[in-house]
Design an enzyme around this catalytic site. Structure first.
Site, mmCIF file in Angstrom:
data_model
loop_
_atom_site.group_PDB
_atom_site.id
_atom_site.type_symbol
_atom_site.label_atom_id
_atom_site.label_comp_id
_atom_site.label_asym_id
_atom_site.label_seq_id
_atom_site.Cartn_x
_atom_site.Cartn_y
_atom_site.Cartn_z
ATOM 1 N N SER A 196 -9.327 -8.239 5.157
ATOM 2 C CA SER A 196 -8.989 -8.589 3.778
ATOM 3 C C SER A 196 -8.513 -10.042 3.668
ATOM 4 O O SER A 196 -9.221 -10.952 4.080
ATOM 5 C CB SER A 196 -7.945 -7.600 3.250
ATOM 6 N N ASP A 242 -12.989 -2.663 2.167
ATOM 7 C CA ASP A 242 -11.772 -3.183 2.802
ATOM 8 C C ASP A 242 -11.335 -2.267 3.950
ATOM 9 O O ASP A 242 -11.203 -1.047 3.790
ATOM 10 C CB ASP A 242 -10.672 -3.272 1.746
#
Length: 619
Positions: free
Chosen positions: A369, A480
């Site tokens: 991320s 993610d």
């Protein structure tokens, strides 16, 4: 006893004192053990014992080295750790009369001391109490630890072999030796350097003498091993005989090639494949580039036909690149893992600044991320100031809502801006290894992206499930990585270790976690969370707390990684958690302030670390 035999016996005594099984014995008993062994010389590639053999002896390495291996069920060669001078193997199997559990082969021409079971039993009659105590301790350790092999991974002899006349190995090797010596000055290894064609190299090959008349046939290597902990054998492009000798004696082989030549296997490499024990050696390839090269050649075509531990893209004359190689060869590489956490990820910049000022290198960088975004920019060579400004501009872009069939927002602006930031750069065209972690919804696991377009890897790692559409890679859906592993330490551990050796890893991992668990709650007066209750809370501060869809999805996307945090912490050597919980997830305007918090926190932590980790001069 002549001086050479006396020295060898002294090394045998030293090996016994260092043995996990026999080291607790009294000096007198150890002296008798040293006198009871039989000396054995084996050539590189020669089998010392095979899996399934009757275990009727213990082997001590006096010089050279042994490699532990076995064949998998599919017939594939599995290479494990190396037994170095001063170490032993086979004590437990001999004492318990178990069959050998692995193959052991000489990876170099070696001198061994063999303690047969019959000699051990004769000693047992003279020293029953002492040796039975050793026996019981060995059985206890066997069940407690579960392995008779002590894991030592430091390579002792490195052969540098150029593959073409323009490779630049003659420039790289002195820089590498200097880098190894710098490590030695910080408590590392004493380094010896032998060049092909030198008088010392010729005498070593011919079996004459070195350093005043010691028999070099095997004693000369022993003398060198006593004088140095790392030996670098440098071959020239025309040194076929010396190169073959160097490879025969090497634990690790570093081939050096100019990056702009054909990646096809060279005739020299084909010859080396016939060298005994070659398959058991750790092999590396250095692709040398011009000092001013903007990006490296892709290493992928060079993999074909080669069994390599790693490929390194280095620049000629660049000291930092030689130091980078030295750390990998000696097990001192440093991997930095950056976790996700929205704007709190700006703390990574402060930590990276603290590492740089403290002389802690970054040899590999990986992240998830926000950590993947910052790590990618660092791997591109951008300064920390550049990364701060670029990331703030990127975060200001916003995103459009879309019909919520796949996600809440469209994600096109983020994709476009990442393409602008990284262009057509491929991950394999970075000067330092990099990876981005993502959760593979198709397979239900973490997928490490270490090849392909850099922008796409960063996008996949920055696409929270439900908020952004999944990124499609070869038909599989990536989101993610925080769903499973927000701070991807395990992938870094695998990259620091030697993949063939199936071991935990031999470098240092610094993990930075900026993910503060959100206190996601609804007010007790609410019986249901509704759009109206959430809207009221948004516009009326005194309204009962009611979570938004963004908060719900964010928390749901981090449950897995929060549950496995203890395991993640255990896998890292240094786990940093900057105190950034007071900053909201979306506080991108506070990037510089958050970075400053990370810097102050990291400087305090680094001050307590082992000085050996601080391997480069502070900038």
């Amino acid at each position: 006893m002549d001086p050479n035999q006396h020295r060898i016996r002294a090394r045998m005594v030293e090996a016994l004192h260092g043995s996990a099984v026999f080291g607790s014995l009294a000096d007198g008993v150890i002296a008798e053990l040293a006198d009871a062994v039989q000396w054995r010389r084996v050539e590189s590639g020669e089998t010392v014992f095979s899996e399934g053999d009757r275990a009727d002896s213990t082997i001590f390495v006096i010089s050279g080295g042994l490699r532990v291996s076995r064949r998998g069920r599919d017939g594939k060669l599995l290479v494990y750790n190396q037994i170095q001078p001063g170490q032993s193997i086979g004590e437990m199997a001999m004492i318990l009369q178990q069959p050998r559990s692995q193959d052991v082969t000489a990876v170099r021409d070696s001198t061994l001391a063999q303690l047969d079971r019959s000699a051990f039993e004769a000693l047992l009659t003279r020293h029953p109490v002492e040796l039975n105590r050793v026996f019981l301790k060995a059985v206890h350790d066997q069940f407690r630890v579960g392995s008779e092999v002590q894991e030592k991974y430091l390579a002792q002899t490195i052969a540098i072999v150029p593959l073409d006349a323009k490779a630049g190995a003659d420039t790289l090797t002195p820089s590498l030796v200097a880098a190894l010596s710098e490590l030695a000055g910080r408590g590392g290894q004493r380094v010896g350097h032998l060049r092909g064609g030198s008088p010392e190299a010729l005498r070593l090959m011919q079996g004459d003498s070195i350093d005043g008349g010691v028999d070099i046939g095997d004693g000369g290597r022993e003398r060198l091993e006593e004088s140095y902990e790392v030996l670098v054998f440098e071959a020239g492009i025309a040194d076929d005989a010396w190169a073959r000798f160097a490879i025969r004696q090497a634990d690790q082989v570093v081939f050096v090639s100019s990056a702009d030549r054909s990646p096809a296997l060279t005739p020299l490499e084909r010859q080396f494949q016939a060298v005994p024990g070659y398959a058991l050696k750790r092999k590396h390839l250095v692709l040398m580039h011009a000092a001013n090269a903007s990006r490296p050649t892709s290493p992928l075509p060079w993999i074909e036909g080669r069994d390599l531990e790693r490929i390194y893209s280095l620049r000629s004359g660049l000291r930092a690149d030689a130091e980078h190689l030295a750390r990998f060869l000696t097990g001192n590489a440093v991997g930095v893992v950056l976790g996700g956490g929205g704007a709190r990820g700006f703390a990574h910049l402060g930590v990276l600044r603290a590492l740089s000022e403290s002389g802690v290198p970054v040899d590999l960088i990986g992240g998830n991320s926000m950590g993947a975004l910052i790590g990618a920019q660092l791997a591109c060579g951008h300064s920390l100031e550049q990364i701060l400004e670029q990331t703030r501009r990127f975060a200001k872009g916003g995103e459009r809502l879309t019909v919520p069939l796949v996600s809440i927002v469209a994600g096109r602006r983020v994709e476009r801006d990442l393409q602008r930031m990284f262009g057509d750069l491929m991950i394999e065209q970075l000067w330092r290894p990099y990876f981005a972690a993502a959760c593979n919804l198709t397979r239900g696991c973490t997928t490490v992206q270490a090849q392909g377009p850099l922008w796409r890897a960063v996008l996949a790692s920055n696409s929270p499930a439900g908020l952004f559409p999944p990124v499609v890679i070869d038909g599989e859906l990536m989101v993610d990585g925080a769903i499973l592993e927000n701070v991807p330490v395990q992938p870094m551990r695998l990259r620091l270790g030697t993949p063939l050796e199936r071991r935990r890893g031999n470098g240092t991992i610094i993990a930075v976690d900026v993910d503060v668990p959100e206190n996601l709650r609804a007010h007790p007066s609410l019986t249901r969370v509704t759009p109206m209750s959430t809207l009221k809370r948004k516009f009326i501060a005194s309204a009962p707390a009611s979570p938004s869809i963004a908060g719900i999805l964010y928390s749901a996307g981090h449950v897995g990684s929060l549950n496995q945090r203890p395991r993640t912490i255990a896998q890292a050597d240094h786990y940093l958690e900057p105190p950034v919980g007071n900053f909201p997830l979306m506080a991108y305007q506070n990037g510089a302030e958050i970075a400053a918090v990370g810097y102050r926190y990291a400087m305090e932590k680094i001050a307590s670390w082992d000085k050996q980790l601080k391997m480069v001069p502070a900038s």
